[in-house]
Design an enzyme around this catalytic site. Structure first.
Site, PDB file in Angstrom:
ATOM      1  N   GLU A 279     -36.259  41.811   3.915  1.00  0.00           N
ATOM      2  CA  GLU A 279     -36.219  43.280   3.765  1.00  0.00           C
ATOM      3  C   GLU A 279     -36.104  43.651   2.287  1.00  0.00           C
ATOM      4  OE1 GLU A 279     -37.085  45.132   6.257  1.00  0.00           O
ATOM      5  OE2 GLU A 279     -37.126  43.279   7.418  1.00  0.00           O
ATOM      6  N   ASN A 347     -33.777  52.449  10.176  1.00  0.00           N
ATOM      7  CA  ASN A 347     -35.184  52.125   9.919  1.00  0.00           C
ATOM      8  C   ASN A 347     -36.056  52.292  11.168  1.00  0.00           C
ATOM      9  OD1 ASN A 347     -37.399  51.039   8.251  1.00  0.00           O
ATOM     10  ND2 ASN A 347     -37.283  49.333   9.694  1.00  0.00           N
TER      11      ASN A 347
HETATM   12  C1  LIG Z   1     -41.005  56.627   7.009  1.00  0.00           C
HETATM   13  C2  LIG Z   1     -40.041  55.746   6.245  1.00  0.00           C
HETATM   14  C3  LIG Z   1     -39.409  56.245   5.109  1.00  0.00           C
HETATM   15  C4  LIG Z   1     -38.520  55.435   4.380  1.00  0.00           C
HETATM   16  N1  LIG Z   1     -37.908  55.957   3.267  1.00  0.00           N
HETATM   17  C5  LIG Z   1     -37.056  55.188   2.539  1.00  0.00           C
HETATM   18  C6  LIG Z   1     -36.414  55.693   1.383  1.00  0.00           C
HETATM   19  O1  LIG Z   1     -36.638  56.837   0.958  1.00  0.00           O
HETATM   20  N2  LIG Z   1     -35.518  54.886   0.731  1.00  0.00           N
HETATM   21  C7  LIG Z   1     -35.253  53.607   1.149  1.00  0.00           C
HETATM   22  O2  LIG Z   1     -34.441  52.921   0.532  1.00  0.00           O
HETATM   23  N3  LIG Z   1     -35.891  53.096   2.221  1.00  0.00           N
HETATM   24  C8  LIG Z   1     -36.762  53.843   2.940  1.00  0.00           C
HETATM   25  N4  LIG Z   1     -37.365  53.316   4.054  1.00  0.00           N
HETATM   26  C9  LIG Z   1     -37.142  51.899   4.392  1.00  0.00           C
HETATM   27  C10 LIG Z   1     -35.961  51.601   5.333  1.00  0.00           C
HETATM   28  O3  LIG Z   1     -35.995  52.456   6.442  1.00  0.00           O
HETATM   29  C11 LIG Z   1     -34.603  51.737   4.652  1.00  0.00           C
HETATM   30  O4  LIG Z   1     -34.605  51.008   3.450  1.00  0.00           O
HETATM   31  C12 LIG Z   1     -33.487  51.177   5.537  1.00  0.00           C
HETATM   32  O5  LIG Z   1     -33.434  51.886   6.749  1.00  0.00           O
HETATM   33  C13 LIG Z   1     -32.165  51.311   4.804  1.00  0.00           C
HETATM   34  O6  LIG Z   1     -31.109  50.882   5.621  1.00  0.00           O
HETATM   35  P1  LIG Z   1     -30.251  49.606   5.239  1.00  0.00           P
HETATM   36  O7  LIG Z   1     -29.815  49.695   3.827  1.00  0.00           O
HETATM   37  O8  LIG Z   1     -29.183  49.468   6.271  1.00  0.00           O
HETATM   38  O9  LIG Z   1     -31.340  48.489   5.362  1.00  0.00           O
HETATM   39  P2  LIG Z   1     -31.251  46.903   5.663  1.00  0.00           P
HETATM   40  O10 LIG Z   1     -31.959  46.658   6.943  1.00  0.00           O
HETATM   41  O11 LIG Z   1     -29.864  46.410   5.558  1.00  0.00           O
HETATM   42  O12 LIG Z   1     -32.161  46.305   4.498  1.00  0.00           O
HETATM   43  C14 LIG Z   1     -31.628  45.928   3.231  1.00  0.00           C
HETATM   44  C15 LIG Z   1     -32.384  46.634   2.136  1.00  0.00           C
HETATM   45  O13 LIG Z   1     -33.752  46.227   2.131  1.00  0.00           O
HETATM   46  C16 LIG Z   1     -34.579  47.324   1.758  1.00  0.00           C
HETATM   47  N5  LIG Z   1     -35.459  47.647   2.886  1.00  0.00           N
HETATM   48  C17 LIG Z   1     -35.232  47.459   4.193  1.00  0.00           C
HETATM   49  N6  LIG Z   1     -36.295  47.842   4.930  1.00  0.00           N
HETATM   50  C18 LIG Z   1     -37.217  48.291   4.051  1.00  0.00           C
HETATM   51  C19 LIG Z   1     -38.526  48.828   4.180  1.00  0.00           C
HETATM   52  N7  LIG Z   1     -39.127  48.961   5.369  1.00  0.00           N
HETATM   53  N8  LIG Z   1     -39.179  49.208   3.071  1.00  0.00           N
HETATM   54  C20 LIG Z   1     -38.614  49.074   1.844  1.00  0.00           C
HETATM   55  N9  LIG Z   1     -37.371  48.567   1.654  1.00  0.00           N
HETATM   56  C21 LIG Z   1     -36.692  48.181   2.742  1.00  0.00           C
HETATM   57  C22 LIG Z   1     -33.654  48.506   1.484  1.00  0.00           C
HETATM   58  O14 LIG Z   1     -33.401  48.557   0.094  1.00  0.00           O
HETATM   59  C23 LIG Z   1     -32.417  48.137   2.274  1.00  0.00           C
HETATM   60  O15 LIG Z   1     -31.235  48.743   1.776  1.00  0.00           O
HETATM   61  C24 LIG Z   1     -38.273  54.106   4.804  1.00  0.00           C
HETATM   62  C25 LIG Z   1     -38.911  53.626   5.942  1.00  0.00           C
HETATM   63  C26 LIG Z   1     -39.782  54.427   6.657  1.00  0.00           C
HETATM   64  C27 LIG Z   1     -40.456  53.881   7.885  1.00  0.00           C
END
Ligand SMILES: Cc1cc2nc3c(=O)[nH]c(=O)nc-3n(C[C@H](O)[C@H](O)[C@H](O)COP(=O)(O)OP(=O)(O)OC[C@H]3O[C@@H](n4cnc5c(N)ncnc54)[C@H](O)[C@@H]3O)c2cc1C
Length: 478
Positions: A279, A347
């Site tokens: 991720e 996500n």
């Molecule tokens: C339509 C849409 C819009 C999004 N907008 C953003 C946004 O504005 N900012 C943002 O940080 N993420 C965004 N994401 C990606 C993702 O949804 C979030 O990073 C994630 O939900 C953050 O939760 P977490 O920190 O618990 O993630 P975890 O699952 O714990 O992942 C760890 C880290 O990995 C990175 N990551 C994880 N999934 C993705 C992904 N699909 N794409 C890019 N990086 C990822 C993030 O930095 C995240 O904090 C978006 C996804 C979608 C489908």
């Protein structure tokens, strides 16, 4: 005093942007290593003025935390408003600084601003240095076998999974202060929280800002959810992800630290550690694409999509219902409500909400992109744009347009006990949860919503919306 001795004592300006931390901060480390006084600066320039309400609110909290952390080291954060070049030039005059250091950013506007600044400062005999730190891998260091950036995720993951990343840098013990501090604007005057209006109070209860909070969060995640991350990360009703995205977006924690923690957890046998690193590489993928193909931010990444007939009206009744979390489709509405209350969205929920807007409501992904940009505290230019384009089908490595998420089957699969829906939907429940109720406090009063209102009827039937989307797709493909 000679020019040489002046240079030896002249302060170094460290210009903070999306790197609001003291550890793993190559620019700050280098500034401290000069032995000269260090002045930490944050500039309210056009980039800050252009932020959405929730990211601006979150930035306010981040700046307060950074200032407090700097003060523990004998320093402080100097706040100035204006164009970066003018502000830095003015500070150079006021403080006698001879060097400006910063951490690199990769969006086109920041790139243009920073490279113009670097040449201007160099011409004036000021040392201007930019450092890596926002990404694990600089975008120009990861190339396919034939050259150029990866346009598909899996090969990029294979290319970088085993690569060494920079080691972690400790925070400075003390930061040498200048003889006289330059003036700083009061953060309250910037009113960064104002755009959130009443919602700020609701979201604030769900946000913790700053490097110390980020490190605690990473520790907690490693101690608990990392092991089950692979199995649970797709369940929106479960605390199964790291929730580090706010911190990563503002650079309150470095991706290197997250990567190193995951490597350690993996060596200790945590099953989810590799998935977590993947991720982090999705984040890199988004950034590398933004760097190499900046039109991903504004245009359909696949140019053939220019002819697709999206609805471009963000004010239609169905789109308004989507924005308000009142489409009548519980999983979509729960997703939107989670965002208003917490500033974040799971996500899986982001994918479902985005798919519903772009497919069932046939609406241009840029309307969703902009809405999320206003309302996500973890808003990130690259990940948001890539996420939307990926879901809409016009982006890199995207799922094909005709693969349309069915929110009902998604709910059966990823929220089988309805826990996520109960968390966020109050209407129709005799005993709604506090989080579901707080949605009504978070949203604008002008929406005139109350938990006593009946839950809305679907704005479009799921089957009807799906067929309409497929028809539009087939018409376009010809
Ligand atoms: C339509 C849409 C819009 C999004 N907008 C953003 C946004 O504005 N900012 C943002 O940080 N993420 C965004 N994401 C990606 C993702 O949804 C979030 O990073 C994630 O939900 C953050 O939760 P977490 O920190 O618990 O993630 P975890 O699952 O714990 O992942 C760890 C880290 O990995 C990175 N990551 C994880 N999934 C993705 C992904 N699909 N794409 C890019 N990086 C990822 C993030 O930095 C995240 O904090 C978006 C996804 C979608 C489908």
């Amino acid at each position: 005093m000679t020019a040489d001795t002046r240079n030896e004592t002249a302060p170094v300006l460290v210009w903070f942007r999306r790197d609001l931390r003291l550890s793993d901060h190559a620019a700050l480390t280098a500034a401290c290593a000069t032995g000269r006084p260090v002045i930490a600066v944050f500039i309210h320039d056009d980039a800050v003025a252009g932020l959405g309400a929730a990211p601006r609110f979150r930035l306010d909290l981040g700046l307060r935390a950074l200032d407090a952390a700097l003060r523990e080291k004998g320093s402080r954060l100097i706040l100035r408003r204006g164009g970066a070049q003018e502000v830095l030039r003015q500070l150079i005059v006021e403080t006698g600084a001879r060097s400006v250091y910063w951490t690199r950013l990769y969006d086109p506007a920041s790139q243009a601003r920073d490279s113009a600044l670097k040449s201007a400062l160099k011409q004036e005999g000021i040392e201007a240095r930019s450092f890596a730190g926002h990404l694990l891998f600089e975008p120009w260091t990861v190339q396919t076998g034939t050259g150029g950036p990866y346009r598909v995720f899996s090969p990029m993951w294979r290319a970088v999974a085993g690569r060494a990343v920079d080691g972690l840098l400790p925070p400075p013990d003390r930061i040498a202060a200048p003889a006289d501090w330059p003036g700083s604007e009061p953060l309250d005057d910037w009113q960064l929280q104002r755009g959130m209006r009443l919602g700020a109070r609701v979201v604030a209860a769900h946000v913790q800002a700053g490097e110390a909070a980020a490190l605690d969060r990473l520790d907690d995640f490693c101690a608990s959810a990392m092991a089950r991350y692979k199995a649970k990360r797709d369940l929106p009703g479960v605390d199964g992800t790291s929730r580090l995205s706010d911190y990563l977006s503002l650079g309150e924690i470095s991706p290197h630290r997250c990567w190193a923690a995951a490597l350690r957890a993996g060596e200790a046998g945590a099953a989810g550690a590799e998935t977590f690193r993947k991720e982090l590489v999705w984040r890199e993928f988004a950034y590398h694409l933004m760097y190499h193909t900046p039109h991903i931010l504004t245009e359909n990444w696949r140019s053939e999509w220019q002819g697709f007939r999206w609805n471009t009206d963000g004010g239609t009744a169905p789109v308004t219902a989507w924005k308000q979390g009142r489409t009548g489709v519980p999983l979509v509405d729960a997703a939107m409500r989670e965002m208003y209350v917490t500033g974040r969205m799971h996500n899986r929920a982001r994918m479902i909400a985005a798919s519903y807007l772009t497919k069932h409501l046939l609406t241009d992904w840029r309307i969703g992109r902009d809405w999320f940009e206003q309302h996500l505290t973890d808003w990130d230019p690259a990940s948001n744009a890539m996420g939307w384009q990926w879901v809409a089908g016009c982006g890199p490595d995207a799922s094909p347009y005709f693969r349309i998420f069915n929110p009902e089957t998604q709910q059966q699969k990823f929220d089988p006990d309805g826990g996520y829906l109960r968390q966020w939907i109050a209407e129709g429940h005799r005993d709604p949860t506090p989080t579901a109720l707080s949605y009504f406090d978070a949203v604008p009063e002008s929406w005139a919503l109350s938990p006593e209102m009946p839950y809305p009827q679907p704005v479009v039937g799921l089957r009807e919306g799906r067929e309409r989307a497929l028809d539009a797709y087939h018409d376009w493909r010809g």
